[in-house]
Design a protein around this motif. Structure first.
Motif, PDB file in Angstrom:
ATOM      1  N   ASP A 194      16.578  -1.436  -2.209  1.00  0.00           N
ATOM      2  CA  ASP A 194      15.449  -2.272  -2.640  1.00  0.00           C
ATOM      3  C   ASP A 194      14.166  -1.597  -2.177  1.00  0.00           C
ATOM      4  O   ASP A 194      13.692  -1.823  -1.064  1.00  0.00           O
ATOM      5  CB  ASP A 194      15.583  -3.677  -2.041  1.00  0.00           C
ATOM      6  CG  ASP A 194      14.517  -4.641  -2.563  1.00  0.00           C
ATOM      7  OD1 ASP A 194      13.494  -4.169  -3.107  1.00  0.00           O
ATOM      8  OD2 ASP A 194      14.703  -5.862  -2.415  1.00  0.00           O
ATOM      9  N   ILE A 195      13.602  -0.753  -3.038  1.00  0.00           N
ATOM     10  CA  ILE A 195      12.462   0.061  -2.617  1.00  0.00           C
ATOM     11  C   ILE A 195      11.214  -0.788  -2.415  1.00  0.00           C
ATOM     12  O   ILE A 195      10.381  -0.480  -1.561  1.00  0.00           O
ATOM     13  CB  ILE A 195      12.221   1.220  -3.619  1.00  0.00           C
ATOM     14  CG1 ILE A 195      11.303   2.270  -2.997  1.00  0.00           C
ATOM     15  CG2 ILE A 195      11.693   0.705  -4.953  1.00  0.00           C
ATOM     16  CD1 ILE A 195      11.243   3.573  -3.768  1.00  0.00           C
ATOM     17  N   ARG A 196      11.103  -1.873  -3.163  1.00  0.00           N
ATOM     18  CA  ARG A 196       9.949  -2.758  -2.946  1.00  0.00           C
ATOM     19  C   ARG A 196       9.995  -3.356  -1.541  1.00  0.00           C
ATOM     20  O   ARG A 196       8.982  -3.359  -0.827  1.00  0.00           O
ATOM     21  CB  ARG A 196       9.930  -3.869  -3.996  1.00  0.00           C
ATOM     22  CG  ARG A 196       8.817  -4.877  -3.771  1.00  0.00           C
ATOM     23  CD  ARG A 196       8.717  -5.883  -4.897  1.00  0.00           C
ATOM     24  NE  ARG A 196       7.682  -6.876  -4.611  1.00  0.00           N
ATOM     25  CZ  ARG A 196       7.182  -7.712  -5.500  1.00  0.00           C
ATOM     26  NH1 ARG A 196       7.631  -7.694  -6.750  1.00  0.00           N
ATOM     27  NH2 ARG A 196       6.246  -8.585  -5.164  1.00  0.00           N
ATOM     28  N   ALA A 197      11.153  -3.851  -1.124  1.00  0.00           N
ATOM     29  CA  ALA A 197      11.289  -4.429   0.209  1.00  0.00           C
ATOM     30  C   ALA A 197      11.083  -3.371   1.288  1.00  0.00           C
ATOM     31  O   ALA A 197      10.517  -3.652   2.358  1.00  0.00           O
ATOM     32  CB  ALA A 197      12.668  -5.074   0.362  1.00  0.00           C
ATOM     33  N   LEU A 198      11.521  -2.155   1.020  1.00  0.00           N
ATOM     34  CA  LEU A 198      11.349  -1.068   1.973  1.00  0.00           C
ATOM     35  C   LEU A 198       9.870  -0.765   2.189  1.00  0.00           C
ATOM     36  O   LEU A 198       9.412  -0.593   3.329  1.00  0.00           O
ATOM     37  CB  LEU A 198      12.080   0.175   1.463  1.00  0.00           C
ATOM     38  CG  LEU A 198      12.119   1.389   2.376  1.00  0.00           C
ATOM     39  CD1 LEU A 198      12.859   1.080   3.665  1.00  0.00           C
ATOM     40  CD2 LEU A 198      12.792   2.549   1.650  1.00  0.00           C
ATOM     41  N   VAL A 199       9.102  -0.719   1.100  1.00  0.00           N
ATOM     42  CA  VAL A 199       7.660  -0.479   1.202  1.00  0.00           C
ATOM     43  C   VAL A 199       6.986  -1.634   1.941  1.00  0.00           C
ATOM     44  O   VAL A 199       6.104  -1.415   2.790  1.00  0.00           O
ATOM     45  CB  VAL A 199       7.048  -0.268  -0.198  1.00  0.00           C
ATOM     46  CG1 VAL A 199       5.516  -0.285  -0.142  1.00  0.00           C
ATOM     47  CG2 VAL A 199       7.530   1.055  -0.787  1.00  0.00           C
ATOM     48  N   ASP A 239       0.815  -1.210   0.000  1.00  0.00           N
ATOM     49  CA  ASP A 239       0.000   0.000   0.000  1.00  0.00           C
ATOM     50  C   ASP A 239       0.854   1.268   0.000  1.00  0.00           C
ATOM     51  O   ASP A 239       1.732   1.437   0.848  1.00  0.00           O
ATOM     52  CB  ASP A 239      -0.909   0.000   1.232  1.00  0.00           C
ATOM     53  CG  ASP A 239      -1.769   1.247   1.311  1.00  0.00           C
ATOM     54  OD1 ASP A 239      -2.518   1.503   0.344  1.00  0.00           O
ATOM     55  OD2 ASP A 239      -1.691   1.971   2.323  1.00  0.00           O
ATOM     56  N   VAL A 240       0.584   2.141  -0.952  1.00  0.00           N
ATOM     57  CA  VAL A 240       1.156   3.486  -0.998  1.00  0.00           C
ATOM     58  C   VAL A 240      -0.013   4.445  -1.200  1.00  0.00           C
ATOM     59  O   VAL A 240      -0.803   4.270  -2.129  1.00  0.00           O
ATOM     60  CB  VAL A 240       2.181   3.642  -2.141  1.00  0.00           C
ATOM     61  CG1 VAL A 240       2.681   5.089  -2.226  1.00  0.00           C
ATOM     62  CG2 VAL A 240       3.355   2.684  -1.955  1.00  0.00           C
ATOM     63  N   ALA A 241      -0.145   5.438  -0.340  1.00  0.00           N
ATOM     64  CA  ALA A 241      -1.263   6.372  -0.446  1.00  0.00           C
ATOM     65  C   ALA A 241      -1.011   7.433  -1.500  1.00  0.00           C
ATOM     66  O   ALA A 241      -1.929   7.821  -2.233  1.00  0.00           O
ATOM     67  CB  ALA A 241      -1.513   7.044   0.900  1.00  0.00           C
ATOM     68  N   ASN A 244       4.996  -1.078   5.509  1.00  0.00           N
ATOM     69  CA  ASN A 244       3.594  -1.471   5.670  1.00  0.00           C
ATOM     70  C   ASN A 244       3.429  -2.487   6.795  1.00  0.00           C
ATOM     71  O   ASN A 244       2.448  -2.440   7.554  1.00  0.00           O
ATOM     72  CB  ASN A 244       3.048  -2.025   4.354  1.00  0.00           C
ATOM     73  CG  ASN A 244       2.477  -0.932   3.472  1.00  0.00           C
ATOM     74  OD1 ASN A 244       1.494  -0.291   3.819  1.00  0.00           O
ATOM     75  ND2 ASN A 244       3.087  -0.721   2.326  1.00  0.00           N
ATOM     76  N   ALA A 245       4.383  -3.405   6.917  1.00  0.00           N
ATOM     77  CA  ALA A 245       4.315  -4.383   8.000  1.00  0.00           C
ATOM     78  C   ALA A 245       4.410  -3.685   9.358  1.00  0.00           C
ATOM     79  O   ALA A 245       3.690  -4.036  10.311  1.00  0.00           O
ATOM     80  CB  ALA A 245       5.431  -5.416   7.855  1.00  0.00           C
ATOM     81  N   ALA A 246       5.291  -2.692   9.459  1.00  0.00           N
ATOM     82  CA  ALA A 246       5.432  -1.945  10.710  1.00  0.00           C
ATOM     83  C   ALA A 246       4.163  -1.167  11.034  1.00  0.00           C
ATOM     84  O   ALA A 246       3.749  -1.084  12.204  1.00  0.00           O
ATOM     85  CB  ALA A 246       6.627  -0.997  10.623  1.00  0.00           C
TER      86      ALA A 246
END
Length: 217
Positions: free
Chosen positions: A195-200, A35-37, A204-206
């Motif tokens: 790794d921007i995908r892993a960062l997102v 999820d990205v707003a 989101n998990a946090a």
């Protein structure tokens, strides 16, 4: 971009973009992570026509993922490029000019807020969000404890959504804990080798974990 009581949602703030195609690729990677707003798009200098074309190139893939595209400091480029809104850093006069230009049709967010009363003035002007903690004009960063304090104060008292800017990955969780509606990841998230995908995914998990903890209290 709407207010979500829980969990906090994510905003991405791009580095200044000259190559829209390269940035489109990076944004697709990011949005694949969850999820990205909203995406706050910063553009390198140029004539309005070239800047509008860059916004148009990015509007499709961003909005196609149900993500809001917001352009920094140029209402004309935002509107003609088909963006969802504009992010103002120029103070009350710039906010008024943006509102006159965009009416209520697009998001108007505000950053560059130096003091509490600046944020309150912006909120009273009817902006859609306020941002705390982004880099200063000289590139320096405000201290994280001050941003945590400011975001927590705002989130507790005011209805206007708050965006807390994370200067690095380690600051994401403390900013989520403030109750801010959004946490923003800046240019560092787009750095080569990141790794921007892993960062997102991790952000989101946090956010989900924090929401679960609050719900359990």
């Amino acid at each position: 971009m709407t207010t979500h009581p829980s969990p906090t949602r994510l905003m991405l703030v791009t580095p200044p973009v000259e190559d829209a195609d390269a940035m489109a690729f990076r944004l697709m990677q990011a949005m694949a992570g969850g999820d990205v707003a909203a995406i706050l798009l910063r553009l390198t200098p140029g004539d309005d026509r070239s800047r509008i074309e860059r916004v148009k190139r990015l509007a499709g893939p961003v909005q196609g993922n149900s993500v809001a595209l917001i352009v920094e400091d140029n209402s004309l480029v935002a509107a003609r490029g088909g963006a969802d809104g504009v992010h103002i850093t120029g103070g009350p006069q710039a906010i008024a000019e943006a509102r006159a230009s965009l009416k209520t049709e697009r998001i108007i967010g505000v950053g560059g807020l130096r003091a509490r009363h600046d944020a309150m003035d912006a909120g009273e002007a009817g902006v859609d969000y306020v941002m705390f903690g982004e880099p200063r004009p000289d590139g320096s960063m405000p201290p994280l404890p001050a941003v945590v304090e400011r975001a927590g104060w705002w989130a507790e008292i005011f209805e206007t959504p708050c965006v807390a800017y994370a200067p690095d990955a380690d600051s994401i969780e403390p900013l989520i804990e403030t109750g801010a509606e959004f946490v923003a990841l800046g240019a560092w998230a787009f750095a080569e080798g990141q790794d921007i995908r892993a960062l997102v995914e991790a952000a989101n998990a946090a956010m989900s974990a924090c929401a679960a903890r609050k719900a359990a209290r």
